[in-house]
Write a protein that holds these residues in place. Structure first.
Motif, PDB file in Angstrom:
ATOM      1  N   ARG A  85      38.967  53.207  36.277  1.00  0.00           N
ATOM      2  CA  ARG A  85      39.797  53.344  37.451  1.00  0.00           C
ATOM      3  C   ARG A  85      38.973  53.005  38.770  1.00  0.00           C
ATOM      4  N   ASP A  86      37.552  53.397  38.892  1.00  0.00           N
ATOM      5  CA  ASP A  86      36.839  53.107  39.956  1.00  0.00           C
ATOM      6  C   ASP A  86      36.304  51.309  39.977  1.00  0.00           C
ATOM      7  N   THR A  87      36.090  50.744  38.657  1.00  0.00           N
ATOM      8  CA  THR A  87      35.913  49.316  38.559  1.00  0.00           C
ATOM      9  C   THR A  87      37.056  48.675  39.144  1.00  0.00           C
TER      10      THR A  87
ATOM     11  N   TYR B 280      29.298  46.504  38.074  1.00  0.00           N
ATOM     12  CA  TYR B 280      29.916  45.430  37.242  1.00  0.00           C
ATOM     13  C   TYR B 280      31.284  45.467  37.118  1.00  0.00           C
ATOM     14  N   ALA B 281      31.760  44.088  37.696  1.00  0.00           N
ATOM     15  CA  ALA B 281      33.285  43.941  37.583  1.00  0.00           C
ATOM     16  C   ALA B 281      33.606  43.297  36.567  1.00  0.00           C
ATOM     17  N   PRO B 282      34.309  43.824  35.404  1.00  0.00           N
ATOM     18  CA  PRO B 282      34.667  43.214  34.108  1.00  0.00           C
ATOM     19  C   PRO B 282      35.751  41.939  34.310  1.00  0.00           C
ATOM     20  N   SER B 283      36.537  41.985  35.234  1.00  0.00           N
ATOM     21  CA  SER B 283      37.510  40.987  35.431  1.00  0.00           C
ATOM     22  C   SER B 283      36.686  39.655  35.772  1.00  0.00           C
TER      23      SER B 283
ATOM     24  N   PHE C 211      38.096  41.190  45.926  1.00  0.00           N
ATOM     25  CA  PHE C 211      37.326  40.339  45.070  1.00  0.00           C
ATOM     26  C   PHE C 211      38.382  39.441  44.059  1.00  0.00           C
ATOM     27  N   LEU C 212      39.319  40.438  43.585  1.00  0.00           N
ATOM     28  CA  LEU C 212      40.388  39.743  42.558  1.00  0.00           C
ATOM     29  C   LEU C 212      41.548  38.962  43.185  1.00  0.00           C
ATOM     30  N   LYS C 213      41.402  37.881  43.171  1.00  0.00           N
ATOM     31  CA  LYS C 213      42.431  36.942  43.898  1.00  0.00           C
ATOM     32  C   LYS C 213      43.751  37.019  43.127  1.00  0.00           C
ATOM     33  N   ASN C 214      43.831  37.048  41.951  1.00  0.00           N
ATOM     34  CA  ASN C 214      44.986  36.966  40.970  1.00  0.00           C
ATOM     35  C   ASN C 214      45.694  38.204  40.606  1.00  0.00           C
TER      36      ASN C 214
ATOM     37  N   THR D  46      34.840  51.573  28.735  1.00  0.00           N
ATOM     38  CA  THR D  46      35.169  51.383  30.171  1.00  0.00           C
ATOM     39  C   THR D  46      35.605  49.991  30.414  1.00  0.00           C
ATOM     40  N   ILE D  47      34.785  48.965  29.743  1.00  0.00           N
ATOM     41  CA  ILE D  47      35.209  47.659  30.280  1.00  0.00           C
ATOM     42  C   ILE D  47      36.563  47.191  29.267  1.00  0.00           C
TER      43      ILE D  47
END
Length: 389
Positions: free
Chosen positions: A250-252, A341-344, A383-386, A60-61
């Protein structure tokens, strides 16, 4: 990262079980790409009555990060693909949503929601005006039968509602998606804006193609005849830039992008205003289901008892759906609706409904993880700014 991942997968698998129970679907169906998933040794789970890939041997990650850096291929054939046909179909559909779909140009994708009389979200959807009398609508897998009944009950009998049962749907997502797909189509994809739709030939197959997705990245969703889907799936995977990705990634991905999930972050008791999605309301708040409630919430935000926001865990652990948010006195002030958990970001994050007074960037709140108090900070939904989208 090693600490988070095993627990994260267990919690994520549990969340898919919850959604499966929500769908109340006991029969296991297979998508047209089921054998391809088996060939790739995917870990399969029951989701909304379908045997779907949770993850592949890549993990997944890595699937998640590959999508952020290159392009990931998802099977989303479990989603409901509908055709609505009849006079004034866009105007009639607009009565059921807060979005003026009738004013959208032809072939422009519109994100919206089916609402109930209290302004609550019955489902979210993508709608496209194909012609003046015909629309293509994609709805959530767990809601297909409910949505069809809802449409037939609330639309004039002169408008037909057809489920496209013999089509597959796949999503090619990531910064390399355009370059990969361009090799299989003649149309110049650089001239196809985000949230637009076209019928085109892809590797010689007649397809519906929309530039859209659910990952926070650029990408395309490709609808194709079921019998032709396995061949196109294989052709896309032949690219060095493409890896198959499952429901877990897809969920993360959508969680990092702050995209809500129906059944968790959006429900029949939450309104677009509560979900911080007033932007879907593209018309005056009159003449559609729930309009009086939304109008009141728009004019007086003090009527909102809770609003959707994002939180980031400030220490080790995993945030998950259902956890209570507390203030420094131990009083419950909110609840987590999606988490993981957010891998990025290499952090644990969550979407949460909170009392509006606590929805302040940087605000410290608390959750219980294994009976121990842990600190989270409010940060907003995205959460992901970029991200590319």
């Amino acid at each position: 990262m090693a600490f988070f991942f095993p627990l994260f997968i267990k919690l994520l698998a549990r969340s898919f079980k919850i959604l499966d129970n929500y769908a109340m679907e006991k029969i296991i169906s297979k998508t047209p790409l089921h054998q391809q998933h088996k060939n790739l040794q995917a870990k399969m789970v029951n989701f909304a009555g379908y045997d779907m890939p949770l993850s592949y041997p890549l993990g997944t990650i890595k699937e998640h990060l590959w999508c952020r850096e290159h392009a990931a291929l998802f099977d989303v054939s479990h989603m409901g693909q509908l055709i609505l046909t009849g006079e004034n179909v866009a105007e009639e559909l607009s009565r059921l949503t807060p979005t003026n779909i009738a004013e959208k140009p032809l072939l422009k994708c519109a994100y919206s929601m089916f609402l109930n009389d209290q302004g609550g979200v019955e489902d979210d959807l993508i709608a496209v005006r194909l012609t003046e009398r015909k629309m293509y609508v994609v709805v959530n897998a767990a809601c297909v039968q409910k949505d069809m009944a809802y449409l037939r009950q609330n639309l004039p009998s002169t408008i037909t509602v057809e489920l496209l049962e013999n089509r597959a749907l796949m999503a090619l997502q990531g910064p390399k998606a355009e370059a990969v797909l361009q090799k299989l189509v003649e149309a110049p994809l650089s001239q196809m804006p985000f949230m637009t739709f076209h019928e085109m030939s892809v590797a010689g197959h007649a397809c519906y193609v929309s530039r859209s997705g659910y990952t926070g990245e650029d990408g395309f969703e490709i609808s194709i005849a079921a019998a032709k889907a396995p061949a196109l799936w294989q052709q896309l995977l032949e690219s060095e830039w493409v890896e198959a990705a499952g429901l877990a990634a897809r969920d993360t991905l959508r969680l990092e992008a702050g995209l809500p999930l129906y059944g968790q972050d959006l429900t029949a008791s939450t309104t677009p205003m509560m979900a911080d999605m007033a932007w879907v309301c593209t018309k005056k708040f009159t003449g559609f289901k729930g309009s009086s409630v939304l109008n009141e919430q728009l004019e007086d935000q003090a009527t909102l008892t809770e609003v959707l926001t994002g939180v980031i865990l400030q220490q080790r652990g995993v945030l998950r759906q259902g956890m209570a948010l507390e203030d420094d006195k131990g009083e419950v002030v909110g609840r987590l609706t999606s988490g993981g958990y957010a891998p990025s970001l290499q952090k644990s994050i969550a979407l949460a409904y909170v009392d509006p007074q606590w929805n302040v960037s940087g605000q410290k709140l608390f959750v219980k993880i294994r009976n121990q108090s842990a600190v989270v900070k409010v940060c907003g939904k995205r959460f992901l700014k970029n991200g590319n989208r």
